[in-house]
Design a protein around this motif. Sequence first.
Motif, short mmCIF file in Angstrom:
data_model
loop_
_atom_site.label_atom_id
_atom_site.label_comp_id
_atom_site.label_asym_id
_atom_site.label_seq_id
_atom_site.Cartn_x
_atom_site.Cartn_y
_atom_site.Cartn_z
N LEU A 150 0.83 -1.20 0.00
CA LEU A 150 0.00 0.00 0.00
C LEU A 150 0.87 1.25 0.00
CD1 LEU A 150 -2.60 -1.15 2.66
CD2 LEU A 150 -2.75 -1.32 0.18
N ASP A 151 0.33 2.35 -0.54
CA ASP A 151 1.05 3.61 -0.55
C ASP A 151 1.33 4.07 0.87
OD1 ASP A 151 1.19 3.94 -3.32
OD2 ASP A 151 -0.85 4.73 -3.37
N LYS A 152 0.32 3.98 1.70
CA LYS A 152 0.43 4.32 3.12
C LYS A 152 -0.73 3.65 3.82
CE LYS A 152 -1.58 8.70 1.88
NZ LYS A 152 -1.44 10.12 1.82
N TRP A 153 -0.70 3.64 5.10
CA TRP A 153 -1.76 2.99 5.86
C TRP A 153 -2.40 4.00 6.80
CZ3 TRP A 153 -3.93 -1.42 4.64
CH2 TRP A 153 -4.87 -1.96 5.52
N ASP A 154 -2.98 5.05 6.20
CA ASP A 154 -3.65 6.07 7.00
C ASP A 154 -5.13 5.75 7.17
OD1 ASP A 154 -1.29 7.42 7.11
OD2 ASP A 154 -1.84 8.94 5.65
N GLN A 162 -1.57 -8.46 7.52
CA GLN A 162 -0.90 -7.23 7.13
C GLN A 162 0.35 -7.07 7.98
OE1 GLN A 162 -1.98 -3.69 8.82
NE2 GLN A 162 -0.46 -2.64 7.59
N TRP A 163 1.44 -6.69 7.32
CA TRP A 163 2.69 -6.42 8.02
C TRP A 163 3.19 -5.09 7.52
CZ3 TRP A 163 5.08 -7.89 12.17
CH2 TRP A 163 6.40 -7.55 12.36
N PHE A 164 3.11 -4.06 8.37
CA PHE A 164 3.43 -2.70 8.00
C PHE A 164 2.59 -2.33 6.79
CE2 PHE A 164 6.68 0.49 6.30
CZ PHE A 164 6.28 1.47 7.17
N ARG A 165 3.19 -2.11 5.63
CA ARG A 165 2.40 -1.76 4.44
C ARG A 165 2.14 -2.94 3.52
NH1 ARG A 165 5.79 2.99 2.14
NH2 ARG A 165 4.67 2.36 0.28
N TRP A 166 2.69 -4.12 3.84
CA TRP A 166 2.45 -5.32 3.04
C TRP A 166 1.13 -5.93 3.45
CZ3 TRP A 166 5.46 -6.25 -0.99
CH2 TRP A 166 6.76 -5.78 -0.98
#
Length: 171
Positions: free
Chosen positions: A52-56, A76-80
């Motif tokens: 993902l571009d970011k996880w906001d 989900q792991w961080f942005r993956w």
Amino acid sequence: MIKFKWYYDKDAEQDWLQKMSLEGWAFKKFFLGFYTFEPCDPGEYNYQIDLLDKWDGDKADYASFMEDTGVEVVGQWFRWVFLRKKAADGPFEMYTDVQSKIMQYSKIKRFFTVFLAIEIICFLVELMAAFESGEVLFGAFTVLLGIIAIAMLKIVWKCQWKIEQLKREEI
């Protein structure tokens, strides 16, 4: 079943998860290189991994959107983000056209380039500390940071190679 693997390559990781599914093991969760699997019918699921571009945003909204398309967010792991879809529901590919694949690999390349820069800085600081102190421990950490930097450089190069290959396809 729990298996340990460390991947820097999204495609290789995706292929491995698919292979595990074909062998009757459904991916359940991930944490620091540890993959947990549960039994399933062989080939029951198809897997995709997205960066993902970011996880906001709201995770529930993303998961709900994916569920509406028949896709389950497994983890989900961080942005993956690890996604799966029942194989019986048809093929599962997140990025189907050349331009979206180029954008995805560019995003992955940028992600790893940032960490590569950080690793190189840490490597140089650790290298200076090793020379100044003469401590073996600093030398060992220097080697470790160098190995990590090389692994990240490899994935940046691989992404660049894939981008160039896709651009040639596009012509």
